[in-house]
Design an enzyme around this catalytic site. Structure first.
Site, PDB file in Angstrom:
ATOM      1  N   GLY A  82      63.542 -16.613   4.138  1.00  8.83           N
ATOM      2  CA  GLY A  82      63.495 -17.630   3.081  1.00  8.83           C
ATOM      3  C   GLY A  82      62.108 -18.217   2.905  1.00  8.83           C
ATOM      4  O   GLY A  82      61.635 -18.420   1.781  1.00  8.83           O
ATOM      5  N   CYS A  83      61.451 -18.483   4.011  1.00  8.11           N
ATOM      6  CA  CYS A  83      60.108 -19.072   3.959  1.00  8.11           C
ATOM      7  C   CYS A  83      59.105 -18.077   3.371  1.00  8.11           C
ATOM      8  O   CYS A  83      58.213 -18.455   2.612  1.00  8.11           O
ATOM      9  CB  CYS A  83      59.679 -19.530   5.345  1.00  8.11           C
ATOM     10  SG  CYS A  83      60.763 -20.806   6.005  1.00  8.11           S
TER      11      CYS A  83
END
Length: 150
Positions: free
Chosen positions: A45-46
């Site tokens: 996600g990051c």
């Protein structure tokens, strides 16, 4: 999660990036600052979020925005993350969580039934005078630039 609201004066922070350079709120006076907090470098996600911001970096620059990422990772992890994906913006290595706590994005989380404390993915858009213009807590990692530039 955060205690800040639109219109509040942004906390005056001081942190070191992946190369040991210091960054403070005052450094960004006269620009809009996109201060994005993410849980952990090199996680799916990051990575999606930071790559979307990287891919739209020229649009941000054209519109007088500066970008600054923040996580509790150490400088080595931030350097590896920045270099691996060629991010054109600095990443603060906020190991003591002073910036994270100043913006109120640290707290209880749940993942796969387990509770723990961590960073809540949140982005603050701070205007040219140091006021919080927008807070995005429902971050769409693959379309975050569009959320910011709407």
């Amino acid at each position: 999660m955060t205690i800040l609201h639109k219109g509040d004066k942004a906390p005056n922070f001081l942190g070191l990036d992946q190369d040991g350079n210091s960054h403070s709120l005052a450094d960004y006076k006269g620009k809009k600052l996109v201060l994005f907090f993410y849980p952990k470098a090199n996680t799916p996600g990051c990575t999606a979020e930071a790559c979307d911001l990287r891919d739209n970096f020229e649009r941000f620059q054209t519109n007088n925005y500066a970008l600054l990422g923040v996580s509790a990772d150490n400088a080595k992890a931030q350097t590896n993350f920045k270099n691996k994906y060629s991010f054109p913006f600095p990443l603060l290595a906020d190991e003591d969580k002073s910036v994270i706590q100043a913006f109120g994005v640290w707290g209880p989380k749940k993942f796969m039934g387990k509770e723990y404390n961590g960073i809540h993915r949140t982005t603050f858009i701070i205007d040219e005078n140091g006021l919080v213009e927008e807070i995005i807590s429902d971050v769409k990692t693959k379309a975050h630039a569009a959320q910011i530039m709407k």
